[in-house]
Design a protein around this motif. Structure first.
Motif, mmCIF file in Angstrom:
data_model
loop_
_atom_site.group_PDB
_atom_site.id
_atom_site.type_symbol
_atom_site.label_atom_id
_atom_site.label_comp_id
_atom_site.label_asym_id
_atom_site.label_seq_id
_atom_site.Cartn_x
_atom_site.Cartn_y
_atom_site.Cartn_z
ATOM 1 N N LEU A 170 0.871 -1.163 0.000
ATOM 2 C CA LEU A 170 0.000 0.000 0.000
ATOM 3 C C LEU A 170 0.913 1.219 0.000
ATOM 4 O O LEU A 170 1.743 1.370 0.895
ATOM 5 N N ILE A 171 0.783 2.051 -1.034
ATOM 6 C CA ILE A 171 1.581 3.273 -1.108
ATOM 7 C C ILE A 171 0.674 4.450 -0.805
ATOM 8 O O ILE A 171 -0.314 4.682 -1.497
ATOM 9 N N LEU A 172 1.008 5.167 0.249
ATOM 10 C CA LEU A 172 0.297 6.392 0.586
ATOM 11 C C LEU A 172 1.004 7.522 -0.157
ATOM 12 O O LEU A 172 2.153 7.836 0.128
ATOM 13 N N PHE A 173 0.307 8.089 -1.129
ATOM 14 C CA PHE A 173 0.908 9.060 -2.050
ATOM 15 C C PHE A 173 0.478 10.464 -1.662
ATOM 16 O O PHE A 173 -0.710 10.796 -1.705
ATOM 17 N N ALA A 174 1.448 11.282 -1.263
ATOM 18 C CA ALA A 174 1.183 12.652 -0.820
ATOM 19 C C ALA A 174 1.961 13.641 -1.678
ATOM 20 O O ALA A 174 2.861 13.259 -2.430
ATOM 21 N N HIS A 175 1.624 14.899 -1.539
ATOM 22 C CA HIS A 175 2.238 15.931 -2.381
ATOM 23 C C HIS A 175 3.710 16.140 -2.064
ATOM 24 O O HIS A 175 4.556 16.125 -2.944
ATOM 25 N N GLY A 176 4.027 16.392 -0.814
ATOM 26 C CA GLY A 176 5.380 16.762 -0.423
ATOM 27 C C GLY A 176 5.452 18.259 -0.181
ATOM 28 O O GLY A 176 4.615 19.018 -0.662
ATOM 29 N N ALA A 177 6.459 18.674 0.592
ATOM 30 C CA ALA A 177 6.624 20.092 0.927
ATOM 31 C C ALA A 177 8.082 20.356 1.245
ATOM 32 O O ALA A 177 8.857 19.427 1.461
ATOM 33 N N ARG A 178 8.432 21.620 1.269
ATOM 34 C CA ARG A 178 9.815 21.987 1.590
ATOM 35 C C ARG A 178 10.124 21.769 3.074
ATOM 36 O O ARG A 178 11.236 21.420 3.429
ATOM 37 N N ALA A 179 9.145 21.991 3.936
ATOM 38 C CA ALA A 179 9.343 21.834 5.381
ATOM 39 C C ALA A 179 9.288 20.358 5.757
ATOM 40 O O ALA A 179 8.269 19.702 5.532
ATOM 41 N N GLU A 180 10.352 19.865 6.329
ATOM 42 C CA GLU A 180 10.425 18.449 6.716
ATOM 43 C C GLU A 180 9.302 18.067 7.682
ATOM 44 O O GLU A 180 8.767 16.967 7.621
ATOM 45 N N PHE A 229 1.727 12.344 7.857
ATOM 46 C CA PHE A 229 1.711 11.258 6.873
ATOM 47 C C PHE A 229 2.499 10.062 7.394
ATOM 48 O O PHE A 229 2.128 8.914 7.163
ATOM 49 N N GLU A 230 3.576 10.337 8.123
ATOM 50 C CA GLU A 230 4.348 9.255 8.727
ATOM 51 C C GLU A 230 3.527 8.554 9.806
ATOM 52 O O GLU A 230 3.557 7.325 9.917
ATOM 53 N N ARG A 231 2.760 9.333 10.582
ATOM 54 C CA ARG A 231 1.881 8.718 11.588
ATOM 55 C C ARG A 231 0.805 7.881 10.905
ATOM 56 O O ARG A 231 0.485 6.775 11.365
ATOM 57 N N LEU A 232 0.246 8.394 9.815
ATOM 58 C CA LEU A 232 -0.758 7.630 9.059
ATOM 59 C C LEU A 232 -0.156 6.329 8.543
ATOM 60 O O LEU A 232 -0.768 5.258 8.648
ATOM 61 N N ARG A 233 1.050 6.400 8.012
ATOM 62 C CA ARG A 233 1.725 5.177 7.544
ATOM 63 C C ARG A 233 1.893 4.186 8.684
ATOM 64 O O ARG A 233 1.579 3.002 8.550
ATOM 65 N N ASP A 234 2.366 4.670 9.838
ATOM 66 C CA ASP A 234 2.621 3.776 10.962
ATOM 67 C C ASP A 234 1.324 3.162 11.498
ATOM 68 O O ASP A 234 1.281 1.969 11.806
ATOM 69 N N LEU A 235 0.251 3.962 11.581
ATOM 70 C CA LEU A 235 -1.045 3.446 12.028
ATOM 71 C C LEU A 235 -1.575 2.391 11.056
ATOM 72 O O LEU A 235 -2.101 1.350 11.471
ATOM 73 N N THR A 236 -1.425 2.664 9.777
ATOM 74 C CA THR A 236 -1.906 1.735 8.755
ATOM 75 C C THR A 236 -1.090 0.447 8.774
ATOM 76 O O THR A 236 -1.643 -0.652 8.685
ATOM 77 N N GLN A 237 0.229 0.574 8.914
ATOM 78 C CA GLN A 237 1.086 -0.610 8.971
ATOM 79 C C GLN A 237 0.726 -1.484 10.159
ATOM 80 O O GLN A 237 0.682 -2.709 10.051
ATOM 81 N N ALA A 238 0.435 -0.849 11.291
ATOM 82 C CA ALA A 238 0.070 -1.608 12.496
ATOM 83 C C ALA A 238 -1.230 -2.377 12.285
ATOM 84 O O ALA A 238 -1.389 -3.487 12.814
ATOM 85 N N ARG A 239 -2.135 -1.829 11.498
ATOM 86 C CA ARG A 239 -3.424 -2.491 11.240
ATOM 87 C C ARG A 239 -3.307 -3.590 10.191
ATOM 88 O O ARG A 239 -4.146 -4.490 10.145
ATOM 89 N N GLU A 240 -2.308 -3.490 9.325
ATOM 90 C CA GLU A 240 -2.116 -4.464 8.237
ATOM 91 C C GLU A 240 -0.673 -4.968 8.224
ATOM 92 O O GLU A 240 0.105 -4.642 7.325
ATOM 93 N N PRO A 241 -0.286 -5.762 9.228
ATOM 94 C CA PRO A 241 1.117 -6.187 9.305
ATOM 95 C C PRO A 241 1.581 -7.058 8.135
ATOM 96 O O PRO A 241 2.777 -7.132 7.860
ATOM 97 N N GLY A 242 0.643 -7.670 7.418
ATOM 98 C CA GLY A 242 1.017 -8.517 6.286
ATOM 99 C C GLY A 242 1.174 -7.763 4.980
ATOM 100 O O GLY A 242 1.452 -8.373 3.946
#
Length: 123
Positions: free
Chosen positions: A6-16, A22-35
């Motif tokens: 699953l690729i979470l595709f976001a725009h991106g920005a200059r500010a890190e 988006f990183e929290r969303l990735r981590d939450l999603t990964q935890a729900r779908e470990p496979g």
């Protein structure tokens, strides 16, 4: 070994710091779908970019890829840029099934969750 991603595709920005939700969303999603391998990819200004993430997944033998545009609306990036990128990826990796779903902000469940949050702001 997982065969799906699953690729979470976001725009991106200059500010890190912009990437933190988006990183929290990735981590939450990964935890729900470990496979399933859950990855972030950006259109511009940040890395990794979508073509690089797709290339790495295919190199790892992942052949079932779903792209979720984490955009509130379907502007030019979702309507024009993303389909062109997906077409190029499908040509480059014909062995992979690459699916794109609607932009997050076009999904009724996402809009209802945002509405719930907005209403709760009145409390």
């Amino acid at each position: 070994m997982t065969q799906r991603a699953l690729i979470l595709f976001a725009h991106g920005a200059r500010a890190e710091s912009w990437a933190a939700p988006f990183e929290r969303l990735r981590d939450l999603t990964q935890a729900r779908e470990p496979g399933v391998r859950v990855q972030l990819a950006y259109l511009e200004l940040m890395s990794p970019r979508l073509p690089d993430v797709a290339a790495a997944l295919v190199a790892d033998g992942i052949v079932d890829i779903t792209v979720v545009p984490v955009f509130l609306g379907q502007g030019g990036h979702v309507l024009r840029d993303l389909p062109l990128m997906i077409d190029e990826l499908r040509i480059a990796y014909p062995q992979a099934a690459i699916k794109v779903v609607e932009a997050a902000g076009e999904n009724a469940a996402v809009l209802n969750a945002l509405s719930d949050y907005c209403v709760s702001a009145l409390s």
